[in-house]
Design an enzyme around this catalytic site. Structure first.
Site, mmCIF file in Angstrom:
data_model
loop_
_atom_site.group_PDB
_atom_site.id
_atom_site.type_symbol
_atom_site.label_atom_id
_atom_site.label_comp_id
_atom_site.label_asym_id
_atom_site.label_seq_id
_atom_site.Cartn_x
_atom_site.Cartn_y
_atom_site.Cartn_z
ATOM 1 N N ASP A 1 -1.056 -20.185 -1.390
ATOM 2 C CA ASP A 1 -1.530 -18.982 -2.182
ATOM 3 C C ASP A 1 -2.663 -18.568 -1.422
ATOM 4 O O ASP A 1 -3.710 -19.012 -1.868
ATOM 5 C CB ASP A 1 -1.672 -19.316 -3.607
ATOM 6 C CG ASP A 1 -1.600 -18.268 -4.539
ATOM 7 O OD1 ASP A 1 -1.795 -17.001 -3.842
ATOM 8 O OD2 ASP A 1 -1.335 -18.385 -5.501
ATOM 9 N N CYS B 1 7.205 -15.434 -6.551
ATOM 10 C CA CYS B 1 5.899 -16.378 -6.356
ATOM 11 C C CYS B 1 5.385 -16.453 -7.653
ATOM 12 O O CYS B 1 6.137 -16.382 -8.797
ATOM 13 C CB CYS B 1 4.918 -15.846 -5.389
ATOM 14 S SG CYS B 1 4.490 -14.060 -5.938
ATOM 15 N N ARG C 1 2.197 -13.160 -2.291
ATOM 16 C CA ARG C 1 3.137 -13.599 -1.459
ATOM 17 C C ARG C 1 4.652 -13.036 -1.570
ATOM 18 O O ARG C 1 5.354 -12.451 -0.657
ATOM 19 C CB ARG C 1 3.557 -14.901 -1.408
ATOM 20 C CG ARG C 1 2.256 -15.716 -1.035
ATOM 21 C CD ARG C 1 2.056 -17.119 -1.513
ATOM 22 N NE ARG C 1 1.755 -17.176 -3.049
ATOM 23 C CZ ARG C 1 2.032 -18.368 -3.782
ATOM 24 N NH1 ARG C 1 1.920 -19.444 -3.013
ATOM 25 N NH2 ARG C 1 1.597 -18.332 -4.840
HETATM 26 P P1 4NP Z 1 0.717 -14.704 -5.589
HETATM 27 O O1 4NP Z 1 -0.634 -15.013 -5.802
HETATM 28 O O2 4NP Z 1 1.599 -15.847 -6.592
HETATM 29 O O3 4NP Z 1 1.048 -14.925 -4.014
HETATM 30 O O4 4NP Z 1 1.093 -13.396 -6.064
HETATM 31 C C1 4NP Z 1 -1.240 -15.075 -7.205
HETATM 32 C C2 4NP Z 1 -1.915 -14.014 -7.707
HETATM 33 C C3 4NP Z 1 -2.325 -14.113 -8.955
HETATM 34 C C4 4NP Z 1 -2.435 -15.131 -9.521
HETATM 35 C C5 4NP Z 1 -2.289 -16.605 -9.060
HETATM 36 C C6 4NP Z 1 -1.378 -16.375 -7.626
HETATM 37 N N1 4NP Z 1 -3.194 -15.471 -10.793
HETATM 38 O O5 4NP Z 1 -3.248 -16.619 -11.360
HETATM 39 O O6 4NP Z 1 -3.410 -14.294 -11.431
#
Ligand code: 4NP
Length: 152
Positions: A123, A8, A14
């Site tokens: 997300d 992800c 995710r």
């Molecule tokens: P993930 O969610 O891609 O599902 O782990 C996110 C977690 C952190 C960030 C973006 C998406 N971030 O920009 O820090």
């Protein structure tokens, strides 16, 4: 042994959910020994951080532990190490191809493309909807496992 890397953006919501849900489903199906599952992010933003607490709680509700997992970024070397690299959104696939220098062996796929309802997985870090993330990821992992185990 089939090696699967779930991918992800941040590797704190995710893709770790997918990693641990997939391992749990495979183990419960008695097929755990046939798979290695791990996860990584296309971004280095969360490097070293543990699974985001709401994602960890969602896993814990289903008696799935994720202790010890910390975020890491996808590398080009992962492309050779894994048989399948499974992204959560189309834009992850684009970033994955950029990082890995393309996808010459056709190893990259989007998780919900294994289901009857192909879509990106929103997300939960932005939406706050970890129930929706769970439902999507669980159905994707179930379909992926079904396809991989049906073959043998
Ligand atoms: P993930 O969610 O891609 O599902 O782990 C996110 C977690 C952190 C960030 C973006 C998406 N971030 O920009 O820090």
């Amino acid at each position: 042994m089939t090696r699967i890397l779930f991918v992800c953006l941040g590797n704190i919501c995710r893709s770790p959910m997918a990693e641990f849900i997939f391992k749990d489903l495979a183990a419960k199906a008695g097929r755990g020994a046939e798979f290695e599952a791990a996860s990584a992010g296309t971004s280095s933003e969360e490097y070293g951080n543990p699974v985001y607490p709401p994602a960890r709680r969602k896993l814990a509700e289903h008696d799935i532990a994720c202790a010890g997992k910390t975020a890491r970024q996808l590398t080009r070397a992962d492309y050779d190490r894994y048989d399948l690299l499974i992204g959560m959104e189309s834009r992850h696939l684009a970033a994955m191809r950029r990082i890995c220098g393309g996808d010459p062996a056709g190893k990259m796929h989007r998780l919900l493309d294994y289901t009857a309802r192909p879509a990106d997985i929103a997300d939960p870090w932005y939406t706050g909807d970890f129930d929706a993330a769970w439902n999507d990821i669980e159905s994707g992992c179930r379909a992926l496992l079904g396809q991989l185990t049906a073959r043998r």
